[in-house]
Design an enzyme around this catalytic site. Sequence first.
Site, short mmCIF file in Angstrom:
data_model
loop_
_atom_site.label_atom_id
_atom_site.label_comp_id
_atom_site.label_asym_id
_atom_site.label_seq_id
_atom_site.Cartn_x
_atom_site.Cartn_y
_atom_site.Cartn_z
N GLY A 74 63.48 39.48 25.76
CA GLY A 74 62.24 39.68 26.50
C GLY A 74 62.50 40.54 27.72
O GLY A 74 63.66 40.79 28.08
N LYS A 75 61.47 41.03 28.33
CA LYS A 75 61.62 41.77 29.59
C LYS A 75 60.29 41.77 30.30
O LYS A 75 59.24 41.73 29.65
CB LYS A 75 62.04 43.22 29.29
N GLY A 76 60.34 41.84 31.62
CA GLY A 76 59.10 41.87 32.38
C GLY A 76 59.18 42.85 33.52
O GLY A 76 60.28 43.29 33.89
#
Length: 406
Positions: free
Chosen positions: A95-97
């Site tokens: 994931g990444k934000g």
Amino acid sequence: MAERFNIAADHLGLDNGLRDILRTPDREMTVAIPVKMDDGNMRVFTGYRVQHNFSRGPCKGGIRFAPDVNLDEVRALAAWMTWKCAVVDLPFGGGKGGVICDPSVLSQGELERITRRYTTGILDILGPDRDVPAPDVNTNEQTMAWLMDTYSMHVRRTTTAVVTGKPIVLGGSRGRAEATGRGVMITAREALKKIGMRPNQTTVVVQGSGNVGGIGAMLMQREGHKIVSISDQFSAIYNEKGLDMPDVLAYLKANRKLTGYTKAAHVSAAEQLELPCDVLVPAAVENQITSANAQRITAKVIIEGANGPTTAKADQILESKGVLVVPDILANAGGVTVSYFEWVQDRAGFFWTEEDVNTRLERIMVDAFHGVDAMASKYKTSLRIGAYIVAVGRVAAVYKLRGSYA
Ligand code: NAD
């Protein structure tokens, strides 16, 4: 990365349907972040969280705050995390934000309000079993503490395992700060073994002297390597007899840059990468080894501490020269591995000694290196493609077993 994924998928004989599944993010969220600024005005920031793949477990990946954050970048970085977690066989997806903002012009109060409102916006997709963020560009332990507190207030119980990279007093792990550098040191040692060299016979050039480069160089020196050059974004220092790493890092701590260091010569950033050496550790930013300089690289081994320091064209040149490249998704996976340990410790409520952390990290990195090396030998590929075959193969195997719920 797409190119490398395709080559691995070809070797694994994956059908088009499965390739599409593995390429497509499982979930993406864009949130508006209205925040009251210190001057009393409201401003609306934009934040993203992309969960590339959660078939093997909760998503794992950092949150960055930067003016140029965009959804395409966040998507690519999320996929990268899926493959990195799979290479070292962690039970996580990627994931990444990110939040579009410029932290250099924001107060601590504004940063806190942005972090808390962003967390609230993505709260439904977060959680120890869903998605576990971590620090990235311009976010740190404090940001993670705010995120953890905001999540905990909403679910009405302290939930330390919702995020990693926390301060130790708040459920952080011992050994996390040096984990990526330690992983670099371990993979360098294993790569050298493969070509019949010992650390004390090698000279090393390190680009970058931050968390990865500085700590990596220090640990490599302790292993017996001679560190002949290290750099930061302002300067690169060189001493063919070897640098005194504790002295260099103390100078850096006191002066915040290497400029003015007198116990070594200074060379340009471009010259540094081409210095005579056995091991080159790019540990700063992406796209440093390109078709423009790959031919002149003298190192026998490259350990990619940074993400994406070598372009695909440079890879081909290095391969034809017989340079052994330990790819980023393997070489810098020490950090996410100890993040996994942090999550495990938080969930168990039982905290390990630094020695425990380092021993377990060592085992995972050594196993991962040899697993990748065996795969590269089996398919007669570079270590990079070997790493992608391991990673894509692990995620694909899960899909084949779980099937598609419809
Ligand atoms: P950092 O901010 O602690 O240090 C970065 C270093 O690179 C500094 O010394 C800086 O001066 C130098 N630098 C910046 N721009 C440069 C340039 N153009 N030329 C030469 N040097 C330059 O960052 P870090 O945590 O050490 O991360 C370095 C790289 O490793 C990044 O690609 C990051 O994504 C990757 N990485 C970090 C971790 C981690 O746990 N910290 C884990 C995996 C990957």
